[in-house]
Design an enzyme around this catalytic site. Structure first.
Site, PDB file in Angstrom:
ATOM      1  N   SER A   1       0.859  -1.182   0.000  1.00 12.71           N
ATOM      2  CA  SER A   1       0.000   0.000   0.000  1.00 12.71           C
ATOM      3  C   SER A   1       0.894   1.229   0.000  1.00 12.71           C
ATOM      4  O   SER A   1       2.094   1.141   0.285  1.00 12.71           O
ATOM      5  CB  SER A   1      -0.869  -0.012   1.263  1.00 12.71           C
TER       6      SER A   1
ATOM      7  N   TYR B   1      -2.823  -1.435   9.952  1.00 13.35           N
ATOM      8  CA  TYR B   1      -2.646  -1.421   8.502  1.00 13.35           C
ATOM      9  C   TYR B   1      -1.244  -0.919   8.131  1.00 13.35           C
ATOM     10  O   TYR B   1      -0.551  -1.530   7.315  1.00 13.35           O
ATOM     11  CB  TYR B   1      -3.729  -0.553   7.866  1.00 13.35           C
TER      12      TYR B   1
END
Length: 185
Positions: free
Chosen positions: A141, A154
């Site tokens: 990401s 995350y």
């Protein structure tokens, strides 16, 4: 003949969004698909079969459970001889400041976002090595390289997936198996 004709690709988190888009691209290149999610994406599998003329299997597995991952991969080995392409896309995300972050949610994020890709790679590699072919893609990401508030799980797991990808890539450098990370965002 399509570039990936005869290859089997496992895409985790394939019900919608990025996972489904990746599955569509693989099908367009001729790959047969194993579509994974918490709920078996049977409709997506049927759509891809009819649209691209590939084989597609849908599987529901909780990636936070190592035994479930091992059972799925054992089944795929028995049914298909293993997978040629592994796309580690499934993810969980929770939002909270660090001091309010639930330990249970932390453990779930580590299990799904980091441990599951490790186990999937570990279990896919023997068949890839026997075939002298494999492609492993770990979804990172933009948060693999930067942080944002209230996303400790995350940011941490997406940063770690880059390190895991590097380590696997180095181990496989002299084989015809590649391991890369994509960092959308």
């Amino acid at each position: 003949m399509a570039m990936l004709s005869g290859k089997w690709a496992l895409v985790t988190g394939a019900t919608a969004g990025l996972g489904l888009a990746v599955a569509e691209s693989l099908a367009a290149a001729g790959a047969n698909l194993v579509l994974h999610d918490l709920v078996a994406p049977a409709e997506a599998a049927d759509r891809l079969k009819s649209r691209f003329g590939v084989d597609a299997i849908s599987i529901a597995v909780d990636l936070s459970k190592r035994a479930a991952i091992e059972a799925m991969m054992s089944d795929l080995l028995a049914r298909l001889g293993g997978v040629d392409i592994l796309i580690n896309n499934a993810v969980v995300r929770h939002f909270a400041p660090v001091e309010d972050f639930s330990p249970e949610k932390w453990d779930e994020a580590l299990a799904v976002n980091l441990s599951a890709p490790f186990h999937l790679v570990r279990l896919a590699l023997p068949a890839m090595k026997r075939r002298s072919f494999g492609r492993i893609i770990n979804m990172g990401s933009i948060y693999s390289t930067r942080a944002v508030a209230e996303r400790i799980d995350y940011v941490t797991t997406k940063t770690a997936i880059i390190g895991m990808t590097r380590a696997i890539a180095v181990e496989l450098a002299e084989t015809n198996i590649t391991c890369n990370a994509l960092c959308p965002g």
